[in-house]
Design a protein around this motif. Sequence first.
Motif, PDB file in Angstrom:
ATOM      1  N   ARG A 139     -29.154-116.319 -14.477  1.00 18.78           N
ATOM      2  CA  ARG A 139     -28.443-115.204 -13.420  1.00 18.78           C
ATOM      3  C   ARG A 139     -27.834-115.949 -12.149  1.00 18.78           C
ATOM      4  N   LYS A 140     -28.683-116.660 -11.451  1.00 14.63           N
ATOM      5  CA  LYS A 140     -28.395-117.424 -10.265  1.00 14.63           C
ATOM      6  C   LYS A 140     -27.717-118.369 -10.585  1.00 14.63           C
ATOM      7  N   GLU A 141     -27.657-119.176 -11.263  1.00 15.66           N
ATOM      8  CA  GLU A 141     -26.669-120.403 -11.803  1.00 15.66           C
ATOM      9  C   GLU A 141     -25.076-119.523 -11.975  1.00 15.66           C
ATOM     10  N   LEU A 142     -25.209-118.574 -12.682  1.00 15.83           N
ATOM     11  CA  LEU A 142     -24.006-117.993 -12.980  1.00 15.83           C
ATOM     12  C   LEU A 142     -23.238-117.281 -11.898  1.00 15.83           C
ATOM     13  N   ASP A 143     -24.245-116.642 -11.179  1.00 18.50           N
ATOM     14  CA  ASP A 143     -23.558-115.946  -9.880  1.00 18.50           C
ATOM     15  C   ASP A 143     -23.198-117.008  -9.012  1.00 18.50           C
ATOM     16  N   ASP A 144     -23.816-118.154  -8.852  1.00 25.63           N
ATOM     17  CA  ASP A 144     -23.376-119.192  -7.948  1.00 25.63           C
ATOM     18  C   ASP A 144     -22.215-119.649  -8.119  1.00 25.63           C
ATOM     19  N   SER A 145     -21.984-120.071  -9.622  1.00 24.21           N
ATOM     20  CA  SER A 145     -20.739-120.591  -9.933  1.00 24.21           C
ATOM     21  C   SER A 145     -19.741-119.582 -10.129  1.00 24.21           C
ATOM     22  N   ALA A 146     -19.680-118.276 -10.440  1.00 33.65           N
ATOM     23  CA  ALA A 146     -18.713-117.385 -10.258  1.00 33.65           C
ATOM     24  C   ALA A 146     -18.281-117.153  -8.755  1.00 33.65           C
ATOM     25  N   LEU A 147     -19.225-117.215  -7.848  1.00 34.96           N
ATOM     26  CA  LEU A 147     -19.041-117.225  -6.402  1.00 34.96           C
ATOM     27  C   LEU A 147     -18.068-118.382  -5.920  1.00 34.96           C
ATOM     28  N   ALA A 148     -18.450-119.646  -6.415  1.00 34.42           N
ATOM     29  CA  ALA A 148     -17.652-120.724  -6.238  1.00 34.42           C
ATOM     30  C   ALA A 148     -16.287-120.647  -6.904  1.00 34.42           C
ATOM     31  N   ALA A 149     -16.143-120.088  -7.853  1.00 30.92           N
ATOM     32  CA  ALA A 149     -14.782-120.032  -8.695  1.00 30.92           C
ATOM     33  C   ALA A 149     -14.020-118.955  -7.735  1.00 30.92           C
ATOM     34  N   THR A 150     -14.622-117.821  -7.539  1.00 31.11           N
ATOM     35  CA  THR A 150     -13.959-116.964  -6.422  1.00 31.11           C
ATOM     36  C   THR A 150     -13.454-117.424  -5.235  1.00 31.11           C
ATOM     37  N   SER A 151     -14.341-118.316  -4.572  1.00 30.27           N
ATOM     38  CA  SER A 151     -13.857-118.673  -3.454  1.00 30.27           C
ATOM     39  C   SER A 151     -12.668-119.640  -3.524  1.00 30.27           C
ATOM     40  N   ALA A 152     -12.730-120.401  -4.781  1.00 30.32           N
ATOM     41  CA  ALA A 152     -11.530-121.347  -4.995  1.00 30.32           C
ATOM     42  C   ALA A 152     -10.214-120.461  -4.777  1.00 30.32           C
ATOM     43  N   VAL A 153     -10.276-119.314  -5.680  1.00 30.80           N
ATOM     44  CA  VAL A 153      -9.257-118.622  -5.689  1.00 30.80           C
ATOM     45  C   VAL A 153      -8.833-117.848  -4.433  1.00 30.80           C
ATOM     46  N   THR A 154      -9.656-117.474  -3.689  1.00 27.46           N
ATOM     47  CA  THR A 154      -9.346-117.069  -2.370  1.00 27.46           C
ATOM     48  C   THR A 154      -8.657-118.066  -1.381  1.00 27.46           C
ATOM     49  N   ALA A 155      -9.232-119.270  -1.765  1.00 26.86           N
ATOM     50  CA  ALA A 155      -8.663-120.465  -0.766  1.00 26.86           C
ATOM     51  C   ALA A 155      -7.129-120.509  -1.366  1.00 26.86           C
TER      52      ALA A 155
ATOM     53  N   ARG B  35      -5.022-118.392  -2.692  1.00 23.19           N
ATOM     54  CA  ARG B  35      -4.535-117.375  -2.165  1.00 23.19           C
ATOM     55  C   ARG B  35      -4.317-117.152  -0.808  1.00 23.19           C
ATOM     56  N   ASN B  36      -5.069-117.688   0.051  1.00 27.24           N
ATOM     57  CA  ASN B  36      -4.649-117.830   1.459  1.00 27.24           C
ATOM     58  C   ASN B  36      -3.594-118.939   1.868  1.00 27.24           C
TER      59      ASN B  36
ATOM     60  N   LEU C 114      -1.386-120.021  -0.386  1.00 31.98           N
ATOM     61  CA  LEU C 114      -0.118-119.444  -1.084  1.00 31.98           C
ATOM     62  C   LEU C 114       0.475-118.640   0.047  1.00 31.98           C
ATOM     63  N   ARG C 115      -0.317-117.760   0.606  1.00 27.31           N
ATOM     64  CA  ARG C 115       0.141-116.543   1.391  1.00 27.31           C
ATOM     65  C   ARG C 115       0.680-117.095   2.856  1.00 27.31           C
ATOM     66  N   ASP C 116      -0.132-118.223   3.559  1.00 25.79           N
ATOM     67  CA  ASP C 116       0.045-118.708   4.921  1.00 25.79           C
ATOM     68  C   ASP C 116       0.732-119.787   4.967  1.00 25.79           C
ATOM     69  N   THR C 117       1.084-120.817   3.910  1.00 26.65           N
ATOM     70  CA  THR C 117       1.575-121.903   3.889  1.00 26.65           C
ATOM     71  C   THR C 117       2.683-122.196   2.924  1.00 26.65           C
ATOM     72  N   TYR C 118       2.677-121.598   1.454  1.00 23.32           N
ATOM     73  CA  TYR C 118       3.481-121.596   0.468  1.00 23.32           C
ATOM     74  C   TYR C 118       4.461-120.748   0.681  1.00 23.32           C
ATOM     75  N   ALA C 119       4.267-119.581   0.819  1.00 22.43           N
ATOM     76  CA  ALA C 119       5.195-118.420   0.849  1.00 22.43           C
ATOM     77  C   ALA C 119       6.383-118.657   1.963  1.00 22.43           C
ATOM     78  N   PRO C 120       5.660-118.828   3.197  1.00 27.08           N
ATOM     79  CA  PRO C 120       6.709-119.299   4.311  1.00 27.08           C
ATOM     80  C   PRO C 120       7.602-120.362   4.071  1.00 27.08           C
ATOM     81  N   GLY C 121       6.934-121.586   3.100  1.00 27.15           N
ATOM     82  CA  GLY C 121       7.780-122.653   2.944  1.00 27.15           C
ATOM     83  C   GLY C 121       8.919-122.561   1.671  1.00 27.15           C
ATOM     84  N   VAL C 122       8.804-121.332   1.098  1.00 31.14           N
ATOM     85  CA  VAL C 122       9.843-121.107  -0.081  1.00 31.14           C
ATOM     86  C   VAL C 122      10.783-119.888   0.180  1.00 31.14           C
TER      87      VAL C 122
END
Length: 574
Positions: free
Chosen positions: A209-225, A227-228, A230-238
Amino acid sequence: MTNPVPAYEDEGMPDDNNDLLPRQLADAYLDALIELDPITGTYLGVPESSGRLPDYSPAGEQALTDLARRTLERLTAAESRPGADSDSERRCARLLRERLSAELAVRDSGEPLRAVSNLHSPVHSVRSIFSLMPTETEEDWSVVAERLRAVPDALDGYRQSLAEGLSRDLPAGPRQVATVLGQLDEWIGDEPGKSWFAGYAADGPATLRKELDDSALAATSAVTALRNWLRDTYAPGVAGAPEIAGRERYARWVRYWNGTAPDLDEAYAYGWAEFHRLHAEMRAEAAKILPGATPWEALKHLDTHGEAVEGVEEVRVWLQELMDEAIESLDGTHFELADRVKRVESMIAPPGGAAAPYYTGPSMDFSRPGRTWLPTMGETRFPVYDLVSTWYHEGVPGHHLQLAQWVHVADRLSRYQTTVGMVSANAEGWALYAERLMDELGFLTDAERRLGYLDCQMMRAVRVIIDIGMHLELEIPADSPFRPGERWTPELAQEFFGRHNSRPDDFVESEIVRYLGMPGQAIGYKLGERAWLRGREAARTARGESFDPKSWHMAALSLGSLGLDDLVEELSVL
């Protein structure tokens, strides 16, 4: 990095002195590709791939380019080996040369540095591959956790490539970026514990449980980074970048998706001819359902008054039964199917993707079967007219029969021909041909189902019109019922599509974004179907009364992949 791409060295491919025939070279290429792209390995059922993800950075993309180029250089020598002139070797060599040449044209123009799409991109591959991973044992889940921990590096490499694309003035379309941002928002959820990755990992065993939850949190944090950024840098750039490909870029992608360089103006005219033919047939069927109504008024009537399946699990079961019934009816009469090819599973697609149904093929050992996937888009009532022909396309006798048969006969071909060598228009053309075949065989037994089939055919004809039309900014012809004399834009394409299909607005919008992000892919359905029909007719003419459709179908399905340039020629002599 936890997921480095192996350096390209000669031990990753056989050295130049080996007496390799084309099929051996193709499979050596596939083995090297799997090392560079573990996602491909998982699709093919290679256990060693399961804990890793690809390097999507510019260096990782360059490694794939180098692999393709060196393989293509070695192909000339392979074609000169004794025995390389057999049919099996010749077909494989043709496919390998055509595929690698088309891929290199795309790669050399920098397309991996602008790979943002609502359906076909690295970030989509990273998420979707988890749905295909084994999860039966604690060991399986331990590997899942390992791959979840690889998500941050994979997405960081992807961000590096997009940043390189910006610096080289290779922008993705703003609509693609906006759509992907919305998808990432849905994957992330309102809080980390409710993300897609957290929900996926929640099915794992308590011991991890802990290993999976921590790994899922890391993956979600990467998606969030991502997303941010793409929203703040890439979208204005294109912002203000063109949405359409233009003729030169479009031609490269047409070759990649279709294995042919068609006369695009002729193909555009063919799309219009099919539009007018299908429109007349649809009017005739609509009159049987709702006299005096247009086809789309009749289909809208069926949304609330036609046959329907209620419930998400109920529709999954119903689709499974539809495919099982098709296999039972077709096997031994129109096809000869191996037992392992007969296994196909109906699945509900995870939320947060595109609106269109899709198919995933079996692993090479058939331990994971072929699967059809239905995105519900929040719906719980599913009209039958919109399902039957689509599942003949996605499942049986469509994608599943072709792609599972390729895997079944892989020992007679090469693993490359039956997997990553797939030409989109060959497979999509077969699936659309399969819909037509079921109509020819009398399986569309009433006006509702036949109008639904014609609606699916019409959507593919419209794709030819608007995909070519908007990317090349062609003129709408004088005999069009819609805006004659004007030139196509994405906005006009969305309006035209919305008027001439039965699907909801969110589906139409998703499709237009898809066509803009995957230029040239959408035309392959109708162009591929035309190639299959031409090949069948040529074989029928050549064989006369001895033509046997069942034998022809099985021989055709056992060819492995071919581009449209080669497909008709090969089908004609079966």
